[in-house]
Design an enzyme around this catalytic site. Structure first.
Site, mmCIF file in Angstrom:
data_model
loop_
_atom_site.group_PDB
_atom_site.id
_atom_site.type_symbol
_atom_site.label_atom_id
_atom_site.label_comp_id
_atom_site.label_asym_id
_atom_site.label_seq_id
_atom_site.Cartn_x
_atom_site.Cartn_y
_atom_site.Cartn_z
ATOM 1 N N GLY A 60 0.733 -1.200 -0.084
ATOM 2 C CA GLY A 60 0.127 0.299 0.029
ATOM 3 C C GLY A 60 0.824 1.341 0.016
ATOM 4 N N CYS A 61 0.391 2.331 0.611
ATOM 5 C CA CYS A 61 1.175 3.523 0.744
ATOM 6 C C CYS A 61 2.526 3.270 1.176
ATOM 7 C CB CYS A 61 0.774 4.484 1.544
ATOM 8 S SG CYS A 61 1.415 5.876 1.797
ATOM 9 N N PHE A 62 3.756 3.589 0.362
ATOM 10 C CA PHE A 62 4.957 3.302 0.498
ATOM 11 C C PHE A 62 5.694 3.994 1.745
ATOM 12 C CE2 PHE A 62 5.905 5.521 -3.830
ATOM 13 C CZ PHE A 62 5.345 7.015 -3.324
ATOM 14 N N TRP A 63 4.957 5.311 2.067
ATOM 15 C CA TRP A 63 5.406 6.100 3.170
ATOM 16 C C TRP A 63 5.392 5.228 4.437
ATOM 17 C CZ3 TRP A 63 1.477 10.554 2.803
ATOM 18 C CH2 TRP A 63 1.805 11.538 1.670
ATOM 19 N N CYS A 64 4.219 4.369 4.762
ATOM 20 C CA CYS A 64 3.928 3.416 5.929
ATOM 21 C C CYS A 64 4.763 2.488 5.859
ATOM 22 C CB CYS A 64 2.530 3.192 6.031
ATOM 23 S SG CYS A 64 1.387 4.566 6.173
#
Length: 178
Positions: free
Chosen positions: A13-17
């Site tokens: 999912g979101c690569f930030w996380c």
């Protein structure tokens, strides 16, 4: 003993996380947010999010296998995602936010498949595990503003991670085992 640097690529999912949980592990040398799995070269964030390139948001991890094993990285990965969601992750919907393990060799493929099977056998989730296990394809680093976003924009990132539902899901399913 093998002191070469190896690579692992995980789409969660979101690569930030996906950066923070891996950077805390000894043996991880670098983590790059980026895009992989698609059919175009050097995609931009906007192109990937349009769900027309086939790419997913992912992290590429360079690690020393003498310090951390691929299996240990897999264990971290599974505890950051909802492996039963075929449509994205938490509030992020669409193909670009789906989950996958990208393998570079037969050993990584076998380890990924075995860890997925082990997760299925644990019975922790009532729905099927849908995370793909796929051969690695070219990895394209994301734009600079996405790199280490969780450090550059701590407040926004912490609100996003909590508001997206990821934090609550992780705590509910894994507690302190992350």
């Amino acid at each position: 003993m093998n002191h070469d640097i190896h690579r692992a690529v995980f789409a969660g999912g979101c690569f930030w996380c996906m950066v923070g949980p891996f950077e805390q592990k000894d043996g991880v040398k670098s983590i790059t947010a980026g895009y992989t799995g698609g059919h175009s070269d050097n995609p931009t964030y906007e192109e990937v999010c349009s769900n027309t390139t086939g790419h997913v948001e992912a992290v590429q991890i360079e690690y020393n296998p003498a310090e951390v094993t691929f299996n240990e990285l897999l264990k971290i990965f599974w505890r950051q995602i909802d492996p039963t969601d075929p449509g994205g992750q938490f509030n992020d919907r669409g193909e670009s936010y789906t989950t996958a393990v990208f393998y570079y060799d037969k050993e990584q493929e076998e380890a990924a498949r075995a860890s997925k099977k082990e997760l299925e056998q644990q019975g922790k989730f009532t729905k099927p595990i849908v995370t793909d296990i796929r051969p690695a394809t070219p990895f394209y680093p994301a734009e600079e503003y996405h790199q280490n976003y969780h450090k550059k924009n701590q407040f926004h990132y912490s609100m996003y991670k909590k508001g997206s539902g990821r934090d609550g899901f992780i705590k509910q399913n894994w507690g302190d085992q992350t």
